[in-house]
Enzyme design. Sequence first.
Site, PDB file in Angstrom:
ATOM      1  N   HIS A   1       3.181   3.550  -9.014  1.00 26.79           N
ATOM      2  CA  HIS A   1       3.014   2.118  -9.283  1.00 26.79           C
ATOM      3  C   HIS A   1       4.267   1.527  -9.917  1.00 26.79           C
ATOM      4  CE1 HIS A   1      -1.097   2.104  -8.002  1.00 26.79           C
ATOM      5  NE2 HIS A   1      -1.475   2.984  -8.915  1.00 26.79           N
TER       6      HIS A   1
ATOM      7  N   ARG B   1      -5.444  -2.248   8.572  1.00 26.52           N
ATOM      8  CA  ARG B   1      -6.576  -3.117   8.275  1.00 26.52           C
ATOM      9  C   ARG B   1      -6.100  -4.158   7.272  1.00 26.52           C
ATOM     10  NH1 ARG B   1      -7.957   1.956   6.090  1.00 26.52           N
ATOM     11  NH2 ARG B   1      -7.780   2.069   3.808  1.00 26.52           N
TER      12      ARG B   1
ATOM     13  N   LEU C   1      11.826 -20.264  -3.721  1.00 24.47           N
ATOM     14  CA  LEU C   1      10.722 -19.443  -3.226  1.00 24.47           C
ATOM     15  C   LEU C   1       9.470 -19.632  -4.081  1.00 24.47           C
ATOM     16  CD1 LEU C   1       9.662 -17.005  -1.453  1.00 24.47           C
ATOM     17  CD2 LEU C   1      10.503 -15.532  -3.287  1.00 24.47           C
TER      18      LEU C   1
ATOM     19  N   ARG D   1       0.318   9.147 -10.549  1.00 20.44           N
ATOM     20  CA  ARG D   1       0.125   7.902  -9.809  1.00 20.44           C
ATOM     21  C   ARG D   1       0.840   6.746 -10.498  1.00 20.44           C
ATOM     22  NH1 ARG D   1      -3.718   7.382  -5.927  1.00 20.44           N
ATOM     23  NH2 ARG D   1      -4.148   5.221  -6.514  1.00 20.44           N
TER      24      ARG D   1
ATOM     25  N   ARG E   1     -11.528   1.487  -9.597  1.00 19.26           N
ATOM     26  CA  ARG E   1     -10.714   2.686  -9.789  1.00 19.26           C
ATOM     27  C   ARG E   1     -10.979   3.272 -11.174  1.00 19.26           C
ATOM     28  NH1 ARG E   1      -4.768   1.865  -6.930  1.00 19.26           N
ATOM     29  NH2 ARG E   1      -5.570   1.423  -4.829  1.00 19.26           N
TER      30      ARG E   1
ATOM     31  N   TRP F   1     -10.940  -2.883  -9.299  1.00 18.93           N
ATOM     32  CA  TRP F   1     -11.608  -2.689 -10.597  1.00 18.93           C
ATOM     33  C   TRP F   1     -12.461  -1.418 -10.584  1.00 18.93           C
ATOM     34  CZ3 TRP F   1      -9.820  -5.173 -14.555  1.00 18.93           C
ATOM     35  CH2 TRP F   1      -9.358  -6.491 -14.451  1.00 18.93           C
TER      36      TRP F   1
ATOM     37  N   ARG G   1       1.641  -5.002   6.279  1.00 15.39           N
ATOM     38  CA  ARG G   1       0.973  -3.991   5.473  1.00 15.39           C
ATOM     39  C   ARG G   1       1.784  -2.708   5.536  1.00 15.39           C
ATOM     40  NH1 ARG G   1      -5.147  -2.518   4.115  1.00 15.39           N
ATOM     41  NH2 ARG G   1      -4.704  -0.653   2.891  1.00 15.39           N
TER      42      ARG G   1
ATOM     43  N   SER H   1      -8.114  -5.456   4.682  1.00 17.80           N
ATOM     44  CA  SER H   1      -8.661  -5.172   3.347  1.00 17.80           C
ATOM     45  C   SER H   1      -9.010  -6.417   2.520  1.00 17.80           C
ATOM     46  CB  SER H   1      -7.676  -4.282   2.569  1.00 17.80           C
ATOM     47  OG  SER H   1      -7.543  -3.033   3.189  1.00 17.80           O
TER      48      SER H   1
ATOM     49  N   ASN I   1       1.492   3.371  -3.045  1.00 15.38           N
ATOM     50  CA  ASN I   1       2.070   3.831  -4.313  1.00 15.38           C
ATOM     51  C   ASN I   1       1.550   5.214  -4.717  1.00 15.38           C
ATOM     52  OD1 ASN I   1       3.456   1.435  -4.513  1.00 15.38           O
ATOM     53  ND2 ASN I   1       2.034   0.501  -5.968  1.00 15.38           N
TER      54      ASN I   1
ATOM     55  N   ASP J   1       0.835  -1.201   0.000  1.00 17.21           N
ATOM     56  CA  ASP J   1       0.000   0.000   0.000  1.00 17.21           C
ATOM     57  C   ASP J   1       0.870   1.251   0.000  1.00 17.21           C
ATOM     58  OD1 ASP J   1      -2.281   1.526   0.048  1.00 17.21           O
ATOM     59  OD2 ASP J   1      -2.581   1.346   2.213  1.00 17.21           O
TER      60      ASP J   1
END
Length: 252
Positions: A42, A199, A136, A38, A76, A74, A193, A201, A27, A25
């Site tokens: 990202h 939270r 991994l 924005r 956004r 979706w 987070r 989410s 970006n 969270d």
Amino acid sequence: MEDLEKRLKELDPTRLPQHVAIIMDGNGRWARMRSRERSDGHAEGVNSVTRITRFSSDIGIKYLTLYAFSTENWNRPQAEVDMLMNLIGWTIRRETPDLVANNVKIHLLGETDRLPEDVQQSLYDGVKATAHCTGLNLQLCLSYSSRWEITRAVRELAEKAMRGEINPDRIDEHTVAESLSTRDIPDPDLLIRTGGEERVSNFLLWQIAYSELYFTPVLWPDFDNSVYLDALIDYQRRERRFGKTSDQVKAE
């Protein structure tokens, strides 16, 4: 780098979390604080994904699950959704050779059939290319929400019960867990987070029942190996009791 090497000695390699899940969270806020688009935030967040994936692989984490795009995302603005889809496709194509070189295996969680076809193809190519890897396990949650996952599991169990394949009276926690997307993946030991929000989410709600939670104000593009190390060291300082007393845990 030297400081990081020193701090790595604080980490007990025998007590690493087997599975780390991250809600990435911040970006957009990272970009806004710098008066940038924005999309720049990202794009910078992708660098954090690469960095944290490599570090997780290097120190011996077995499972890393990243909340890359939620079902709610979706909603956004369409321009941002389109940009994110393009970024996801571009990133997986760019990173797949490096993932193979580092023995990282890709798994997909979520309604991936909602993604654009070219993005789906890039993702499936990445899954196929890394299928033989044994290091991994990298779970990418795309068009994912926990309520969607649990609802799908309930529907699947109901349909099996209607067909007489299972007895409703025999459904237990194990049965439900086996119906989830994560059926072959251990539950997260640690959920991180970034970005200052506290939270979960709609992320892995069933699976994080006993996960340790770690919230940091650091925005995802700024989440580097040192901050990640803070979370891992904090995790190792905690006592995981799973409903037992401290005395019972110590006796074990």
